[in-house]
Design a protein around this motif. Structure first.
Motif, short mmCIF file in Angstrom:
data_model
loop_
_atom_site.label_atom_id
_atom_site.label_comp_id
_atom_site.label_asym_id
_atom_site.label_seq_id
_atom_site.Cartn_x
_atom_site.Cartn_y
_atom_site.Cartn_z
N ALA A 1 0.75 21.74 -3.20
CA ALA A 1 1.53 22.56 -4.13
C ALA A 1 0.60 23.40 -5.01
O ALA A 1 0.88 24.58 -5.26
CB ALA A 1 2.42 21.67 -4.99
N LEU A 2 -0.49 22.82 -5.46
CA LEU A 2 -1.45 23.55 -6.29
C LEU A 2 -2.08 24.71 -5.53
O LEU A 2 -2.29 25.79 -6.09
CB LEU A 2 -2.56 22.61 -6.79
N ARG B 1 0.83 -1.20 0.00
CA ARG B 1 0.00 0.00 0.00
C ARG B 1 0.86 1.24 0.00
O ARG B 1 1.97 1.25 0.50
CB ARG B 1 -0.89 0.00 1.24
N SER B 2 0.33 2.30 -0.58
CA SER B 2 1.06 3.57 -0.59
C SER B 2 0.82 4.29 0.74
O SER B 2 -0.21 4.10 1.38
CB SER B 2 0.59 4.44 -1.75
N PRO B 3 1.78 5.11 1.17
CA PRO B 3 1.60 5.87 2.42
C PRO B 3 0.40 6.79 2.31
O PRO B 3 0.16 7.40 1.28
CB PRO B 3 2.89 6.68 2.54
N THR B 4 -0.36 6.88 3.39
CA THR B 4 -1.53 7.75 3.39
C THR B 4 -1.50 8.64 4.61
O THR B 4 -0.88 8.34 5.62
CB THR B 4 -2.84 6.94 3.42
N GLU B 5 -2.19 9.77 4.50
CA GLU B 5 -2.39 10.65 5.64
C GLU B 5 -3.52 10.04 6.47
O GLU B 5 -4.41 9.39 5.94
CB GLU B 5 -2.81 12.04 5.17
N VAL C 1 -0.61 12.30 -3.25
CA VAL C 1 -1.69 13.13 -3.82
C VAL C 1 -1.85 14.40 -2.98
O VAL C 1 -2.02 15.49 -3.54
CB VAL C 1 -3.02 12.34 -3.87
N GLN C 2 -1.74 14.28 -1.66
CA GLN C 2 -1.86 15.45 -0.81
C GLN C 2 -0.73 16.44 -1.07
O GLN C 2 -0.94 17.65 -1.05
CB GLN C 2 -1.87 15.05 0.67
N GLU D 1 -8.26 6.62 7.34
CA GLU D 1 -7.41 7.02 6.22
C GLU D 1 -8.01 8.18 5.47
O GLU D 1 -9.22 8.31 5.36
CB GLU D 1 -7.19 5.84 5.27
N GLN D 2 -7.13 9.01 4.94
CA GLN D 2 -7.55 10.19 4.20
C GLN D 2 -6.98 10.08 2.80
O GLN D 2 -7.04 9.01 2.19
CB GLN D 2 -7.03 11.42 4.93
#
Length: 56
Positions: free
Chosen positions: A25-26, A2-6, A19-20, A13-14
């Motif tokens: 940055a945007l 699994r990829s790290p998540t916030e 992606v966050q 999980e968020q």
């Protein structure tokens, strides 16, 4: 794997961390570019180039 998540304070999980990072940055960028580097289908680097505009 699994990829790290916030995670929220309650442990749920968020948004995935990568992606966050792009979303943050945007939000901060007014003029510029965001370059994503992907290796084997996974985001490995985020480069932000910010431009500053000055009135004449």
């Amino acid at each position: 794997m699994r990829s790290p998540t916030e995670t929220d304070k309650d442990g749920s999980e968020q948004t995935p961390r990568a992606v966050q990072t792009v979303l943050d940055a945007l939000q901060k960028l007014k003029f510029g570019a965001i370059q994503l580097t992907v290796h084997e289908g996974r985001l490995v680097q985020v480069d932000v180039t910010e431009r500053h505009r000055y009135p004449n």
